[in-house]
Every structure is written in structure tokens, then in C-alpha cells.
Design a protein around this motif. Sequence first.
Motif, PDB file in Angstrom:
ATOM      1  N   GLY A   1      15.500  -0.822   2.962  1.00  0.00           N
ATOM      2  CA  GLY A   1      16.645  -0.445   3.343  1.00  0.00           C
ATOM      3  C   GLY A   1      18.017  -0.908   2.714  1.00  0.00           C
ATOM      4  O   GLY A   1      17.759  -2.077   2.288  1.00  0.00           O
ATOM      5  N   ASP A   2      19.113  -0.500   2.727  1.00  0.00           N
ATOM      6  CA  ASP A   2      20.377  -0.932   2.254  1.00  0.00           C
ATOM      7  C   ASP A   2      20.918  -2.285   3.079  1.00  0.00           C
ATOM      8  O   ASP A   2      22.137  -1.937   3.650  1.00  0.00           O
ATOM      9  N   GLN A   3      19.999  -3.221   3.401  1.00  0.00           N
ATOM     10  CA  GLN A   3      20.550  -4.016   4.447  1.00  0.00           C
ATOM     11  C   GLN A   3      19.727  -5.329   4.272  1.00  0.00           C
ATOM     12  O   GLN A   3      18.337  -5.260   4.186  1.00  0.00           O
ATOM     13  N   PHE A   4      20.277  -6.355   4.321  1.00  0.00           N
ATOM     14  CA  PHE A   4      19.426  -7.626   4.207  1.00  0.00           C
ATOM     15  C   PHE A   4      19.097  -8.123   5.765  1.00  0.00           C
ATOM     16  O   PHE A   4      19.858  -8.036   6.607  1.00  0.00           O
ATOM     17  N   VAL A   5      17.826  -8.107   6.164  1.00  0.00           N
ATOM     18  CA  VAL A   5      17.431  -8.225   7.430  1.00  0.00           C
ATOM     19  C   VAL A   5      17.230  -9.566   7.576  1.00  0.00           C
ATOM     20  O   VAL A   5      16.736 -10.621   7.147  1.00  0.00           O
ATOM     21  N   SER A   6      18.064  -9.915   8.860  1.00  0.00           N
ATOM     22  CA  SER A   6      17.916 -11.361   9.223  1.00  0.00           C
ATOM     23  C   SER A   6      17.978 -11.427  10.855  1.00  0.00           C
ATOM     24  O   SER A   6      18.787 -12.293  11.441  1.00  0.00           O
ATOM     25  N   SER A   7      17.414 -10.654  11.512  1.00  0.00           N
ATOM     26  CA  SER A   7      17.062 -10.981  12.893  1.00  0.00           C
ATOM     27  C   SER A   7      15.475 -10.462  13.345  1.00  0.00           C
ATOM     28  O   SER A   7      15.101  -9.563  12.687  1.00  0.00           O
TER      29      SER A   7
ATOM     30  N   ASP B   1       0.858  -1.242   0.085  1.00  0.00           N
ATOM     31  CA  ASP B   1       0.069   0.024  -0.001  1.00  0.00           C
ATOM     32  C   ASP B   1       0.829   1.259  -0.086  1.00  0.00           C
ATOM     33  O   ASP B   1       0.484   2.091  -0.451  1.00  0.00           O
ATOM     34  N   LYS B   2       2.008   1.051   0.693  1.00  0.00           N
ATOM     35  CA  LYS B   2       2.854   2.239   0.765  1.00  0.00           C
ATOM     36  C   LYS B   2       4.253   1.628   0.988  1.00  0.00           C
ATOM     37  O   LYS B   2       4.420   0.462   1.326  1.00  0.00           O
ATOM     38  N   VAL B   3       5.372   2.375   0.558  1.00  0.00           N
ATOM     39  CA  VAL B   3       6.942   2.076   1.224  1.00  0.00           C
ATOM     40  C   VAL B   3       7.454   3.098   1.818  1.00  0.00           C
ATOM     41  O   VAL B   3       7.043   4.105   1.942  1.00  0.00           O
ATOM     42  N   VAL B   4       8.538   2.542   2.537  1.00  0.00           N
ATOM     43  CA  VAL B   4       9.367   3.505   3.599  1.00  0.00           C
ATOM     44  C   VAL B   4      10.826   3.200   3.339  1.00  0.00           C
ATOM     45  O   VAL B   4      11.001   1.935   3.160  1.00  0.00           O
ATOM     46  N   GLN B   5      11.572   4.190   3.386  1.00  0.00           N
ATOM     47  CA  GLN B   5      12.985   3.847   3.420  1.00  0.00           C
ATOM     48  C   GLN B   5      13.399   3.883   5.164  1.00  0.00           C
ATOM     49  O   GLN B   5      13.651   4.817   5.674  1.00  0.00           O
ATOM     50  N   HIS B   6      13.582   2.754   5.619  1.00  0.00           N
ATOM     51  CA  HIS B   6      13.649   2.363   6.931  1.00  0.00           C
ATOM     52  C   HIS B   6      15.044   2.987   7.347  1.00  0.00           C
ATOM     53  O   HIS B   6      15.508   3.272   8.762  1.00  0.00           O
ATOM     54  N   ASP B   7      16.196   3.026   6.718  1.00  0.00           N
ATOM     55  CA  ASP B   7      17.497   3.544   6.776  1.00  0.00           C
ATOM     56  C   ASP B   7      17.704   4.745   6.890  1.00  0.00           C
ATOM     57  O   ASP B   7      18.830   5.455   6.849  1.00  0.00           O
ATOM     58  N   MET B   8      16.450   5.522   6.334  1.00  0.00           N
ATOM     59  CA  MET B   8      16.734   7.031   6.258  1.00  0.00           C
ATOM     60  C   MET B   8      16.387   7.818   7.763  1.00  0.00           C
ATOM     61  O   MET B   8      15.431   7.309   8.244  1.00  0.00           O
ATOM     62  N   ASP B   9      17.573   8.042   8.239  1.00  0.00           N
ATOM     63  CA  ASP B   9      17.356   8.540   9.818  1.00  0.00           C
ATOM     64  C   ASP B   9      18.302   9.855  10.110  1.00  0.00           C
ATOM     65  O   ASP B   9      19.307   9.935  10.350  1.00  0.00           O
ATOM     66  N   THR B  10      17.303  10.823  10.103  1.00  0.00           N
ATOM     67  CA  THR B  10      17.905  12.350  10.750  1.00  0.00           C
ATOM     68  C   THR B  10      17.383  12.689  12.287  1.00  0.00           C
ATOM     69  O   THR B  10      17.397  13.590  12.483  1.00  0.00           O
ATOM     70  N   SER B  11      16.975  11.440  12.863  1.00  0.00           N
ATOM     71  CA  SER B  11      16.181  11.707  14.105  1.00  0.00           C
ATOM     72  C   SER B  11      17.074  12.550  15.171  1.00  0.00           C
ATOM     73  O   SER B  11      16.418  13.138  15.959  1.00  0.00           O
ATOM     74  N   PRO B  12      18.362  12.048  15.221  1.00  0.00           N
ATOM     75  CA  PRO B  12      19.161  12.925  16.188  1.00  0.00           C
ATOM     76  C   PRO B  12      19.124  14.385  15.963  1.00  0.00           C
ATOM     77  O   PRO B  12      19.125  15.084  17.063  1.00  0.00           O
ATOM     78  N   ILE B  13      18.730  14.928  15.137  1.00  0.00           N
ATOM     79  CA  ILE B  13      18.532  16.550  14.865  1.00  0.00           C
ATOM     80  C   ILE B  13      16.979  16.807  14.958  1.00  0.00           C
ATOM     81  O   ILE B  13      16.521  17.954  14.343  1.00  0.00           O
ATOM     82  N   GLY B  14      16.076  15.903  15.419  1.00  0.00           N
ATOM     83  CA  GLY B  14      14.788  16.246  15.845  1.00  0.00           C
ATOM     84  C   GLY B  14      13.548  15.567  14.651  1.00  0.00           C
ATOM     85  O   GLY B  14      12.465  15.923  14.888  1.00  0.00           O
ATOM     86  N   ASP B  15      14.026  15.114  13.813  1.00  0.00           N
ATOM     87  CA  ASP B  15      13.161  14.536  12.578  1.00  0.00           C
ATOM     88  C   ASP B  15      12.608  13.156  13.101  1.00  0.00           C
ATOM     89  O   ASP B  15      13.240  12.529  13.721  1.00  0.00           O
TER      90      ASP B  15
END
Length: 230
Positions: free
Chosen positions: A148-154, A92-106
Motif C-alpha cells: 500500500g502507499d503507506q509506511f506501516v508503523s503501528s 506466494d502472493k501479493v495484495v494491495q491493502h489500500d484498494m478498498d471499495t467495500s462501502p459499496i459491497g466489494d
Amino acid sequence: MIGFIGAMQLELDGIQALMTEKQTETVSGIQYVSGRLGKNRIVTAVCGIGKVFAAICTQTMILRYSPTLIINTGVAGAISPLLSIGDVVVADKVVQHDMDTSPIGDPVGLISGINKIFFDTDKKTSDTLAESLARLNINTLRGTVATGDQFVSSTEKKTYLRDAFGAVSCEMEGGSIGHVCYVNSVPFAILRSISDKADEGATVDYPSFARTSAERYVNVIADFAENWRE
Ligand code: SAH
């Protein structure tokens, strides 16, 4: 013209085998195979693994072939417990889970500038794909796909992707394809069959099931092409 993008050749083998009047050209190392699928003109490309290759491919396909729709087909890891290997996800929708600027409030996942976390897929296309899947009796789940640029295996990472984004499945290209389609105002859809459960067993399941899972949606695309109306 409908565009089909897969990260790996095994994800497009079945669709390319159904094509007629094939022509190929290579741009930036990516081969574009155009031709017909039934009554539709289509272009297919194996983009390579990950968000950068997916973005290069999507932008090039849009500029050179002007597709009115792009569909990303491929395999993915399951996050939702409702999904088994061989089942199919329509995003239904997509998200880039490794996009992360949260340390500066996003918020996590925010793509600054366009200020979006999620990109919506085209509803009419997704509905038509879901109808084809139902006709072929393939267990289907609709929901958010996390890229994300990551193979998820956990199990830990799976739980994070579910809690942070409500994701039902994870892979490495769809969010990038959605991003490029969004900035170009091209509708897109994501169809992914499950090759593994993105858990500790994924490193064994993925190589065992990627090819057979990718074969699951070939008839779906043929049925979709029969029924697709612009
Ligand atoms: N070197 C390998 C890399 C494959 S990466 C190769 O070239 O074959 C796995 C691919 O399958 C990616 O394109 C991704 O979109 C998808 N995928 C399947 N299971 C996944 C998982 N658990 N996590 C992330 N991506 C997954």
C-alpha cells in the motif's frame, strides 16, 4: 532476460555491482541498467517509492525489454512474529491493502474489472529463490505480502493486515508490480528482506537497518542466477 526492480537505489546496489556489459537508458525519469549477471541477460531499475512509480517502471520494462520474468527485490516490514530483522520473505502472493471499495459491497482489496484481490507469484521462481536462501542459511518465510502507499508503523495496522489478508509482511511496491505483470502475463516474484517490524519501533529500525538488510539478498540473487533455468 530477467528484470529486477527495486524501489530505492540501496535495494539494487549489490546486484548492479555484480553486472557486466552494462548499458543504461532513462525513460520517464527511471533509469534502466541492462547487462549480464553470470550467464543471464538482466535488466534492473530503481522505480521509486510506492505503487504508481512501481507500475510505471514495470510496464515500461515489459514493453522495452520483454523480460520473461520480473523479480522485485527490496526491504519490507515484518507482520509475522516469525520474522526478525535480516530475515527474508519470498511472497506466494501479493495484495494491495489500500484498494478498498467495500462501502459499496466489494470485498476489501478487490481490484474491480479483473475482479482479483490476490496475485500469485511464479511458483518455480519462488521455489528456486527459497532453495538459494536455504543454501545460504538465511531464515526465510513464504506467504502473502501486503502492499500500500503507506509506511506501516503501528501494531494496530499490522494486526489489521494479518487479519484482513493473512499478510506476513508489508511494503509499498510488490502488489503493483504483481498487478502489472498479471495484466501482461509476465511471471513475477517478490524477495524482501526485513528492515523493521512495521510497529511503533519501525521509524527507528527502518533507517538503521534498510541498507544492511538489502545486502542480505545479494548473494541469494547471485546463487539464483547460477541455478535459474528458463
Ligand atoms: N522517503 C523514504 C521513503 C521510504 S518508504 C525514502 O525515499 O527512502 C519505505 C520503503 O521500504 C518502501 O519502498 C517500502 O516498500 C519498504 N518498507 C520497509 N518497511 C516498510 C514498512 N514498515 N511499511 C511499508 N513499507 C516498508
